[in-house]
Design an enzyme around this catalytic site. Structure first.
Site, PDB file in Angstrom:
ATOM      1  N   VAL A  56       0.988  -1.145  -0.007  1.00  0.00           N
ATOM      2  CA  VAL A  56      -0.083  -0.205   0.098  1.00  0.00           C
ATOM      3  C   VAL A  56       1.043   1.115   0.056  1.00  0.00           C
ATOM      4  O   VAL A  56       1.629   1.243   0.976  1.00  0.00           O
ATOM      5  CB  VAL A  56      -0.948  -0.141   1.317  1.00  0.00           C
ATOM      6  CG1 VAL A  56      -1.657   1.302   1.455  1.00  0.00           C
ATOM      7  CG2 VAL A  56      -1.890  -1.317   1.200  1.00  0.00           C
ATOM      8  N   ALA A 101       4.497   4.065   2.768  1.00  0.00           N
ATOM      9  CA  ALA A 101       4.089   2.906   2.234  1.00  0.00           C
ATOM     10  C   ALA A 101       4.313   1.636   3.174  1.00  0.00           C
ATOM     11  O   ALA A 101       4.901   1.972   4.240  1.00  0.00           O
ATOM     12  CB  ALA A 101       4.934   2.456   0.980  1.00  0.00           C
ATOM     13  N   LYS A 102       3.677   0.720   3.126  1.00  0.00           N
ATOM     14  CA  LYS A 102       4.008  -0.628   3.675  1.00  0.00           C
ATOM     15  C   LYS A 102       3.580  -1.726   2.866  1.00  0.00           C
ATOM     16  O   LYS A 102       2.713  -1.616   2.148  1.00  0.00           O
ATOM     17  CB  LYS A 102       3.186  -0.661   4.874  1.00  0.00           C
ATOM     18  CG  LYS A 102       3.704  -1.508   6.055  1.00  0.00           C
ATOM     19  CD  LYS A 102       5.041  -0.572   6.804  1.00  0.00           C
ATOM     20  CE  LYS A 102       5.453  -1.372   8.085  1.00  0.00           C
ATOM     21  NZ  LYS A 102       6.174   0.005   8.967  1.00  0.00           N
ATOM     22  N   GLY A 103       4.264  -2.960   3.013  1.00  0.00           N
ATOM     23  CA  GLY A 103       4.095  -4.158   2.527  1.00  0.00           C
ATOM     24  C   GLY A 103       3.736  -5.331   3.589  1.00  0.00           C
ATOM     25  O   GLY A 103       4.172  -5.305   4.655  1.00  0.00           O
TER      26      GLY A 103
END
Ligand code: GLU
Length: 413
Positions: A56, A101-103
């Site tokens: 995201v 962001a992050k995953g």
């Protein structure tokens, strides 16, 4: 309350304090880009399992997206959204030119072999390849991932690109363009945050006792740094539970116990066994939650006896608990400030990669300390001026900077 609900509530508070209109609020709360991928994994026994992965990018207005990659069985799109939003405010707060962001991949890395982990990482990297890159989005380690994960990610990206791209991830091994000092950066930043809070209260490190929840990459080293600085670390915990000794623990000896086969802090000689809930309620001066979200909530906030809560984890305190702690005079140094040392040195790493010129560890640590002390001072001044919590002040600075970037760029078309 879920992490995503917490993040939304915190944003709403900052938006109200800043007097932003509904349109802006909508713009700031909606993730800019979300990618959901299937990650088929061939297990060592030949069976195929399909895992779910996410990336995201919450906001891109101030620069490329930036944030970690999490491997955890409970990870889902909402958690990744929250973590991505927090990265946006964190990067803006400390003044580094990134969005957030992050995953995540919903998987328990402890249940995979090293080869399986490598295949998951490489397949996930290939699947999100279209949206990442040194100028687009730069992953880093988070819960359940480490330097090795970043090395595999960087290698996969580089092989597909046809040349070596060191700047696509941070938190890499130094042999591959990682920065000196990145490994301990989040924990070092937690220590600087503790020092700032103590200094404002006219206390010295040797005056205080500390409990650390989470004895992983962040909490383990934070316990060690704080111990070395003179604090009395009396309790630490991990997923199995915690250990307590009112006379103090030696984090290095504890680490040897964990790595020497125990796999957990539990059972360390000369300590009482406690639960994670009991650790939160210990009579200590400083509590460092350094594990997962939502561990201080409306059900246990009134049991916190610490005077300072310094958030090594992202989102450990829910908004309801924040209110209780504020009313009781507990100073919470919020996540986006207290744990920002990690992404700060990630930024230094990316700058070094882009310039292909590397700094000494001292230079990294001096710059980190300066950056964190500066951010801490800004947050505490605004909190005092506006009579708001450190959390709200930190969010106001981060959200305000992102809103400014949107305003100045204008809305296309
Ligand atoms: N995962 C860390 C965080 O939550 C570091 C992110 C990064 O270095 O990009 O801040």
């Amino acid at each position: 309350m879920s992490a995503w609900e917490s993040a939304q509530q915190q944003l709403a508070e900052a938006v109200a304090q800043l007097g932003l209109d509904d349109g802006f609020h909508d713009l700031l709360r909606t993730p800019r880009r979300e990618v959901t991928v299937a990650v088929p994994l061939r297990r060592d026994d030949g069976q195929v399992e399909v895992l779910h992965g996410y990336r995201v990018q919450h906001n891109l207005s101030r620069g490329p997206a930036k944030g970690g990659l999490r491997f955890h069985p409970d990870t889902d799109i909402d958690e990744v959204r929250a973590l991505a939003m927090w990265m946006t405010w964190k990067c803006a707060l400390i003044g580094i030119p990134y969005g957030g962001a992050k995953g995540g991949v919903a998987v328990d890395p402890k249940l995979l072999s090293r080869n399986e982990l490598e295949r998951v990482t490489r397949r996930y990297a290939s699947e999100i390849m279209p949206v990442v890159g040194p100028e687009k989005d730069i992953p880093a380690p988070d819960v359940g991932t480490d330097e090795q994960t970043m090395a595999w990610f960087m290698d996969t990206y580089s092989i597909h690109s046809g040349y070596t791209v060191t700047g696509v991830v941070t938190g890499k091994p130094t042999a591959l363009g990682g920065s000196l000092g990145r490994g301990g950066a989040t924990s070092r930043g937690v220590m600087y945050s503790v020092f700032c809070a103590l200094r404002d209260a006219d206390l010295q490190p040797h005056d205080v006792s500390v409990a650390v929840q989470g004895f992983g990459k962040v909490g383990g080293l934070a316990a060690q740094f704080l111990h070395d600085a003179g604090c009395k670390v009396v309790a630490v915990s991990d997923v199995e539970g915690g250990v307590y000794n009112p006379d103090g623990l030696d984090p290095i000896a504890l680490l040897r116990h964990v790595r020497g086969g125990a796999g957990t802090v539990v059972g360390y000689p000369g300590t009482d066994r406690i639960t994670n809930d009991e650790l939160i309620a210990l009579d200590v001066d400083v509590l460092v939650p350094a594990a997962l979200e939502g561990v201080i909530h409306d059900g246990n906030a009134d049991e916190v006896r610490a005077r300072f809560v310094v958030e090594g984890a992202n989102g450990p305190t829910t908004p309801d608990a924040d209110k209780v702690l504020e009313d009781r005079g507990v100073l919470v140094v919020p996540d986006i400030l207290a744990n920002s040392g990690g992404v700060a040195v990630s930024y230094f790493e990316w700058v070094q990669d882009l310039q292909a010129y590397f700094w000494s560890e001292d230079e990294v640590n001096v710059r980190l300390r300066k950056l964190m002390e500066g951010s801490y001072a800004e947050v505490s001044e605004l909190a005092a001026d506006r009579k708001v919590s450190m959390r709200t002040a930190a969010q106001m600075i981060g959200v305000g900077r992102v809103a400014d970037a949107h305003r100045i760029r204008g809305l296309y078309p």
